[in-house]
Design an enzyme around this catalytic site. Structure first.
Site, PDB file in Angstrom:
ATOM      1  N   GLY A  80       0.897   2.140  -2.610  1.00 20.57           N
ATOM      2  CA  GLY A  80      -0.193   1.440  -3.310  1.00 20.57           C
ATOM      3  C   GLY A  80       0.110  -0.032  -3.524  1.00 20.57           C
ATOM      4  CB  CYS A  81       3.109  -1.783  -4.771  1.00 25.79           C
ATOM      5  SG  CYS A  81       3.145  -0.962  -6.378  1.00 25.79           S
TER       6      CYS A  81
END
Length: 190
Positions: A80-81
């Protein structure tokens, strides 16, 4: 002697009492949640002095007079990051055209940030909040399932005032959402 509710109140009264209690509780919980979501908006962004991915100490004063996106994220190189950072990178020219600086913040150290920035060619600043000082002060710190900064973003105007707090961030959609919001705020001169 204990009170026997059945003998003191009729079933109709008991139902009315419980319904009223549930409605009041629901009202206060929803009011509290909506009041809480805007707690930062209209307040100055907190001062910071943290090392970036090159080891240089960066402070909030150097961003004075500019629009600033400060985004907190859990960990370098996680799915996600990485998606969120890549989307900021893909849209970086749009941010620059709007006069906006981007700063990412996580608990990762300088070496991890340097590797993340080099691997994905990130053109913006990553701050190493290894002691979680800024994350705790901004109330984005989380302990479970491991200590990390939660995914939240603050949009700060050139006067250093937070004009929008994004508490729920979806990595794939966030950059586009943020660009729309920046344009709206700039048009309204907030």
């Amino acid at each position: 002697m204990p009170i026997n509710w059945n003998s003191q109140m009729s079933k109709k009264s008991t139902t009315r009492f419980l319904t009223s209690t549930l409605l009041l509780t629901s009202f206060f919980l929803s009011f509290s949640a909506s009041a809480n979501s805007n707690v930062w908006e209209g307040t100055p962004f907190l001062s910071f002095s943290l090392a970036d991915q090159t080891g240089k100490i960066r402070t909030n004063q150097e961003f004075s007079g500019k629009w600033l996106v400060v985004y907190f994220y859990p960990k370098d190189k996680t799915p996600g990051c990485t998606i969120e950072a890549q989307n900021f990178t893909d849209d970086y020219a749009k941010y620059q055209a709007l006069g906006v600086e981007i700063v990412g913040v996580s608990y990762d150290d300088i070496a991890a940030h340097k590797d993340f920035a080099e691997t994905y060619e990130l053109p913006f600043t990553l701050l190493a909040d290894t002691e979680a000082q800024l994350s705790k002060a901004m109330k984005v710190d989380r302990l479970l399932p491991w200590p990390h900064a939660s995914r939240q973003t603050f949009l700060v105007n050139p006067q250093g005032i937070i004009v929008q707090h994004f508490k729920k961030v979806k990595p794939k959609e966030h950059s586009a959402e943020l660009l729309k919001s920046i344009r709206r705020h700039q048009e309204n001169k907030s």
